[in-house]
Design a protein around this motif. Sequence first.
Motif, short mmCIF file in Angstrom:
data_model
loop_
_atom_site.label_atom_id
_atom_site.label_comp_id
_atom_site.label_asym_id
_atom_site.label_seq_id
_atom_site.Cartn_x
_atom_site.Cartn_y
_atom_site.Cartn_z
N PHE A 19 0.82 -1.21 0.00
CA PHE A 19 0.00 0.00 0.00
C PHE A 19 0.86 1.26 0.00
N LEU A 20 1.83 1.33 0.91
CA LEU A 20 2.70 2.51 0.98
C LEU A 20 3.52 2.67 -0.29
N SER A 21 4.05 1.57 -0.79
CA SER A 21 4.86 1.62 -2.01
C SER A 21 4.06 2.17 -3.19
N LYS A 25 4.98 5.62 -5.05
CA LYS A 25 5.29 5.56 -6.48
C LYS A 25 4.40 6.52 -7.25
N GLU A 26 3.12 6.53 -6.91
CA GLU A 26 2.16 7.40 -7.60
C GLU A 26 2.54 8.88 -7.43
N GLU A 27 3.10 9.22 -6.28
CA GLU A 27 3.51 10.60 -6.01
C GLU A 27 4.97 10.87 -6.40
N GLN A 32 12.84 3.33 0.13
CA GLN A 32 13.45 2.04 0.39
C GLN A 32 12.64 1.36 1.47
N VAL A 33 12.73 0.04 1.53
CA VAL A 33 11.97 -0.72 2.51
C VAL A 33 12.92 -1.55 3.36
N ALA A 34 12.72 -1.48 4.67
CA ALA A 34 13.46 -2.32 5.61
C ALA A 34 12.43 -3.12 6.40
N GLY A 35 12.72 -4.39 6.63
CA GLY A 35 11.78 -5.24 7.34
C GLY A 35 12.21 -5.60 8.75
N THR A 36 13.40 -5.13 9.15
CA THR A 36 13.92 -5.43 10.48
C THR A 36 14.58 -4.19 11.07
N VAL A 37 14.81 -4.24 12.37
CA VAL A 37 15.51 -3.14 13.05
C VAL A 37 16.91 -3.00 12.46
N LYS A 38 17.61 -4.11 12.33
CA LYS A 38 18.99 -4.10 11.82
C LYS A 38 19.06 -3.50 10.42
#
Length: 103
Positions: A19-21, A25-27, A32-38
Amino acid sequence: MDNKKTILIVEDDKYIIHFLSMSFKEEAYAFQVAGTVKEAVSLFYANRPDLVILDLGLPDGDGMEVIHSIREIADTPVIVVSARQEEEEKIHALDAGADDYVT
């Protein structure tokens, strides 16, 4: 030189990421996307985004760790987007340096 603003999305839910991506993209925002704290801390240090969208519930720890790491070196805006609705959680995140908290 590219002056495009960049966003770091820190989220492990694939539906929220999608949803966020799509929205960014539309705007025409770079993100970038991170899926963990590290991963989040590493990407933040390497790329210094202009904004961080942060989930608190991550598989390797609490998103509060990300806020603390960012605040050690930068005043980049951090918006917490979380399912946690307890008032204490909101206050704790804002006290730690989050700029806003959205449930």
